[in-house]
Design a protein around this motif. Structure first.
Motif, PDB file in Angstrom:
ATOM      1  N   GLN A 279       0.815  -1.223   0.000  1.00  0.00           N
ATOM      2  CA  GLN A 279       0.000   0.000   0.000  1.00  0.00           C
ATOM      3  C   GLN A 279       0.843   1.265   0.000  1.00  0.00           C
ATOM      4  O   GLN A 279       0.304   2.367  -0.164  1.00  0.00           O
ATOM      5  N   GLY A 280       2.152   1.121   0.200  1.00  0.00           N
ATOM      6  CA  GLY A 280       3.024   2.286   0.221  1.00  0.00           C
ATOM      7  C   GLY A 280       3.189   2.928   1.585  1.00  0.00           C
ATOM      8  O   GLY A 280       3.843   3.965   1.715  1.00  0.00           O
ATOM      9  N   VAL A 281       2.593   2.336   2.621  1.00  0.00           N
ATOM     10  CA  VAL A 281       2.793   2.834   3.989  1.00  0.00           C
ATOM     11  C   VAL A 281       4.248   2.627   4.403  1.00  0.00           C
ATOM     12  O   VAL A 281       4.829   3.430   5.137  1.00  0.00           O
ATOM     13  N   ILE A 282       4.830   1.544   3.913  1.00  0.00           N
ATOM     14  CA  ILE A 282       6.235   1.207   4.149  1.00  0.00           C
ATOM     15  C   ILE A 282       6.946   1.253   2.803  1.00  0.00           C
ATOM     16  O   ILE A 282       6.453   0.706   1.812  1.00  0.00           O
ATOM     17  N   ASP A 283       8.116   1.895   2.761  1.00  0.00           N
ATOM     18  CA  ASP A 283       8.863   2.022   1.508  1.00  0.00           C
ATOM     19  C   ASP A 283       9.772   0.830   1.247  1.00  0.00           C
ATOM     20  O   ASP A 283       9.920   0.392   0.104  1.00  0.00           O
ATOM     21  N   MET A 284      10.396   0.326   2.309  1.00  0.00           N
ATOM     22  CA  MET A 284      11.356  -0.766   2.192  1.00  0.00           C
ATOM     23  C   MET A 284      11.214  -1.643   3.432  1.00  0.00           C
ATOM     24  O   MET A 284      10.754  -1.190   4.477  1.00  0.00           O
ATOM     25  N   SER A 285      11.652  -2.885   3.301  1.00  0.00           N
ATOM     26  CA  SER A 285      11.572  -3.766   4.468  1.00  0.00           C
ATOM     27  C   SER A 285      12.586  -4.895   4.363  1.00  0.00           C
ATOM     28  O   SER A 285      12.962  -5.316   3.261  1.00  0.00           O
ATOM     29  N   ILE A 286      13.024  -5.351   5.511  1.00  0.00           N
ATOM     30  CA  ILE A 286      13.686  -6.652   5.628  1.00  0.00           C
ATOM     31  C   ILE A 286      12.690  -7.483   6.426  1.00  0.00           C
ATOM     32  O   ILE A 286      12.570  -7.319   7.637  1.00  0.00           O
ATOM     33  N   GLY A 287      11.945  -8.293   5.719  1.00  0.00           N
ATOM     34  CA  GLY A 287      10.809  -8.960   6.340  1.00  0.00           C
ATOM     35  C   GLY A 287      10.992 -10.449   6.510  1.00  0.00           C
ATOM     36  O   GLY A 287      11.776 -11.091   5.810  1.00  0.00           O
ATOM     37  N   SER A 288      10.244 -10.989   7.435  1.00  0.00           N
ATOM     38  CA  SER A 288      10.271 -12.419   7.727  1.00  0.00           C
ATOM     39  C   SER A 288       9.325 -13.182   6.814  1.00  0.00           C
ATOM     40  O   SER A 288       8.187 -12.750   6.588  1.00  0.00           O
ATOM     41  N   THR A 289       9.789 -14.313   6.311  1.00  0.00           N
ATOM     42  CA  THR A 289       8.916 -15.174   5.513  1.00  0.00           C
ATOM     43  C   THR A 289       7.712 -15.634   6.333  1.00  0.00           C
ATOM     44  O   THR A 289       6.636 -15.867   5.783  1.00  0.00           O
ATOM     45  N   ILE A 290       7.890 -15.734   7.638  1.00  0.00           N
ATOM     46  CA  ILE A 290       6.776 -16.129   8.510  1.00  0.00           C
ATOM     47  C   ILE A 290       5.721 -15.032   8.541  1.00  0.00           C
ATOM     48  O   ILE A 290       4.527 -15.279   8.346  1.00  0.00           O
ATOM     49  N   ASN A 291       6.166 -13.808   8.778  1.00  0.00           N
ATOM     50  CA  ASN A 291       5.226 -12.696   8.907  1.00  0.00           C
ATOM     51  C   ASN A 291       4.469 -12.410   7.620  1.00  0.00           C
ATOM     52  O   ASN A 291       3.342 -11.913   7.651  1.00  0.00           O
ATOM     53  N   TRP A 292       5.111 -12.689   6.488  1.00  0.00           N
ATOM     54  CA  TRP A 292       4.465 -12.402   5.200  1.00  0.00           C
ATOM     55  C   TRP A 292       3.681 -13.587   4.648  1.00  0.00           C
ATOM     56  O   TRP A 292       2.982 -13.453   3.643  1.00  0.00           O
ATOM     57  N   SER A 293       3.789 -14.733   5.270  1.00  0.00           N
ATOM     58  CA  SER A 293       3.144 -15.936   4.737  1.00  0.00           C
ATOM     59  C   SER A 293       1.607 -15.872   4.708  1.00  0.00           C
ATOM     60  O   SER A 293       1.003 -16.536   3.867  1.00  0.00           O
ATOM     61  N   PRO A 294       0.940 -15.099   5.586  1.00  0.00           N
ATOM     62  CA  PRO A 294      -0.522 -15.018   5.442  1.00  0.00           C
ATOM     63  C   PRO A 294      -0.953 -14.408   4.106  1.00  0.00           C
ATOM     64  O   PRO A 294      -2.038 -14.716   3.606  1.00  0.00           O
ATOM     65  N   GLN A 295      -0.105 -13.539   3.529  1.00  0.00           N
ATOM     66  CA  GLN A 295      -0.429 -12.927   2.237  1.00  0.00           C
ATOM     67  C   GLN A 295       0.186 -13.678   1.061  1.00  0.00           C
ATOM     68  O   GLN A 295      -0.366 -13.685  -0.036  1.00  0.00           O
ATOM     69  N   ILE A 296       1.348 -14.297   1.268  1.00  0.00           N
ATOM     70  CA  ILE A 296       2.036 -15.056   0.217  1.00  0.00           C
ATOM     71  C   ILE A 296       2.125 -16.504   0.688  1.00  0.00           C
ATOM     72  O   ILE A 296       3.040 -16.885   1.417  1.00  0.00           O
TER      73      ILE A 296
END
Length: 340
Positions: A85-102
């Motif tokens: 959505q553009g609220v965050i520009d960049m991230s170092i994200g966890s595969t766990i945290n993003w797994s609900p969407q991917i």
């Protein structure tokens, strides 16, 4: 001759104007999100990426670190949506945290898929890693750049040494907000409770939950011995790779040269992060484990037979989620691990 000079001057002026216009699209500062802060290897990776980007772009791109998922109110599993959505520009994200969407990122959370670091590398640094980046890229809103690492997640608790699923019966464990973790701990007879990392430590300290699962580096940096975590079981049941990404609109606003600079900075920061995440843990380097034992923690090393009991108990969960993730991707991962 005069006309050529005039045309050349006009073209130069146009190019300079385009350059100025492009420069005006650069923001004074970009927002980089991480779950853990600079006390942890994860947050340090964020600081390093910021430093390298500033250096490689000669200060054209400046970034500020927002740790604790503070840009989404501490809700870890909302981070990926916020990047899109553009609220965050960049991230170092966890595969766990993003797994609900991917859903494909749940691959790394399949219980006992990866027995060692070579297995994790076979996935992130091989064809499976490329496939996952393609999946992320096709979502259209994010540009994946590099892999990092939070590490293998081990289990700790305040009650007793755990050597079998029976030892976990009825115990309350804090788990991340993913259904797969709920089902895994339920299959082992435990009582999983989903909560953010910000809420986890007070819950452990108060006894609202008995245990948790996290990489050893997090166990040490978060000083979990101070919140009653006196028993640690090494079981390597899942791992937590990290992904360096940029919001696509932000990415497209930069020059091709600066995009490549950001990519190279991410690759370098990712390599350094993996080395740091494994220091004192991987191979014959067990300095972190010695530090944990010296703090009075009972460390349980599962025998192959003991580990197999956990594998068996969670196999129905593995089989169910393999279908959700994608049977072909899981088979490809299993084949890559077998060849490592």
């Amino acid at each position: 001759m005069l006309r050529r000079t005039f045309v050349a001057a006009a073209m130069t002026a146009a190019l300079l104007a385009a350059g100025v216009a492009q420069a005006q699209t650069y923001r004074a500062e970009y927002r980089l999100s991480t779950t853990l802060g600079p006390a942890f290897a994860w947050g340090q990776a964020g600081e390093r990426w910021i430093e390298l980007v500033r250096e490689k772009t000669q200060g054209r791109i400046n970034i500020k670190l927002y740790s604790g998922n503070s840009l989404v109110g501490g809700e870890q599993t909302r981070e990926f949506t916020a990047i899109r959505q553009g609220v965050i520009d960049m991230s170092i994200g966890s595969t766990i945290n993003w797994s609900p969407q991917i859903k494909e990122l749940n691959l790394f959370s399949l219980p006992f898929l990866m027995p060692d670091y070579k297995a994790m590398d076979a996935l992130t640094q091989g064809e499976v890693g490329k496939d996952l980046f393609t999946i992320l890229d096709k979502r259209g809103d994010v540009v994946p750049l590099a892999w990092g690492e939070n590490g293998f997640r081990e289990m700790s608790n305040s009650k007793r040494a755990i050597t079998s699923p029976a030892d976990m019966k009825g115990m309350k464990f804090r788990v991340v907000g993913s259904p797969l973790y709920n089902e895994t701990f339920t299959a082992l007879g435990a009582n999983p409770t989903q909560m953010s990392w910000a809420d986890a430590q007070p819950a452990l300290a108060s006894g609202a939950v008995d245990g948790q699962e996290n990489p050893l580096s997090v166990f040490v940096a978060a000083k979990l011995t101070n919140v009653g975590q006196k028993h640690l079981t090494l079981w390597h049941y899942v791992a937590d790779p990290l992904i360096f990404v940029v919001n696509r609109q932000v990415w497209n606003s930069w020059t091709p040269a600066d995009r490549e600079a950001v990519r190279q900075a991410a690759l370098q920061a990712g390599r350094e992060n993996v080395d740091k995440a494994r220091k004192g843990i991987a191979g014959s380097d067990n300095a972190v484990l010695k530090q944990i034992e010296a703090s009075g923690v009972t460390v349980t090393h599962l025998t192959p037979e003991q580990r197999e009991a956990f594998v068996k108990a969670t196999r129905p969960v593995y089989d169910k989620w393999a279908k959700t993730i994608g049977a072909d991707l899981v088979k490809k991962a299993e084949a890559a691990i077998a060849k490592r």
